[in-house]
Design an enzyme around this catalytic site. Structure first.
Site, PDB file in Angstrom:
ATOM      1  N   CYS A  39      63.661  65.231  -2.188  1.00 51.70           N
ATOM      2  CA  CYS A  39      64.107  63.877  -2.579  1.00 51.70           C
ATOM      3  C   CYS A  39      65.106  63.889  -3.738  1.00 51.70           C
ATOM      4  CB  CYS A  39      62.922  62.974  -2.864  1.00 51.70           C
ATOM      5  SG  CYS A  39      61.887  63.452  -4.261  1.00 51.70           S
TER       6      CYS A  39
ATOM      7  N   HIS B  52      58.718  60.531  -6.694  1.00 51.47           N
ATOM      8  CA  HIS B  52      59.630  60.414  -5.557  1.00 51.47           C
ATOM      9  C   HIS B  52      60.835  59.554  -5.934  1.00 51.47           C
ATOM     10  CE1 HIS B  52      60.616  60.829  -1.351  1.00 51.47           C
ATOM     11  NE2 HIS B  52      60.747  59.518  -1.214  1.00 51.47           N
TER      12      HIS B  52
ATOM     13  N   HIS C  92      65.895  58.369   1.810  1.00 51.22           N
ATOM     14  CA  HIS C  92      65.166  59.337   0.998  1.00 51.22           C
ATOM     15  C   HIS C  92      64.779  60.535   1.849  1.00 51.22           C
ATOM     16  CE1 HIS C  92      60.840  58.117   2.169  1.00 51.22           C
ATOM     17  NE2 HIS C  92      61.654  57.480   2.976  1.00 51.22           N
TER      18      HIS C  92
END
Length: 160
Positions: free
Chosen positions: A71, A122, A134
């Site tokens: 990510c 994240h 993502h």
């Protein structure tokens, strides 16, 4: 009488001259601000477009592109290639960049974070219309998804 006429002409000429000089020396701040805003909007759009082009690529922990990402590697890669903006390598460092923005006022290119606002786990890139890109998981790879109440970001940052 001739002297007065000459004096009036001289005053008129000097008045026009100094008015012209003052107009030349006044910077047009609005035009400069407009160019800067357009430039930022262009970079934000470029970030969103490049992020969308990464959809379908695999998730690999520690990968920073161009064929696989995690990510934070995705965010780092897209910002560098699309906007020539260097982001730190990890979500923990990326969350400290830019200015905090409301999740109700997102613009393309804003970074979205999940987890605690000081130590997120994240990151994704907002691409407009309530969607973000993502690097989701090793099994899912890079995805484009709608922001949902089930997986709602905890913070957003604008770095452009």
């Amino acid at each position: 009488m001739e002297f007065k006429r000459s004096l009036v002409k001289l005053v008129a000429v000097l008045s026009l001259f100094f008015t012209g000089v003052s107009l030349i020396n006044v910077p047009n701040l609005n035009q400069s601000q407009t160019v800067q805003a357009a430039s930022k909007k262009g970079k934000r759009n470029a970030v969103a477009e490049l992020a969308k082009k990464q959809v379908g690529k695999p998730y690999v922990y520690g990968a920073t592109g161009p064929s696989a990402f995690d990510c934070s590697g995705l965010a780092q890669y897209v910002y560098k290639k699309a906007a020539n903006k260097t982001l730190p390598r990890t979500t923990y460092s990326q969350v400290n960049k830019g200015k905090r923005v409301s999740l109700n006022h997102l613009k393309k290119g804003d970074l979205l974070f999940w987890g605690s606002t000081s130590s997120p786990y994240h990151v994704g890139i907002y691409v407009g219309d309530g969607k973000y890109v993502h690097a989701a998981t090793p099994g899912q790879g890079v995805k484009k998804q709608a922001i949902s109440m089930y997986f709602y970001p905890s913070a957003a940052k604008r770095v452009l």
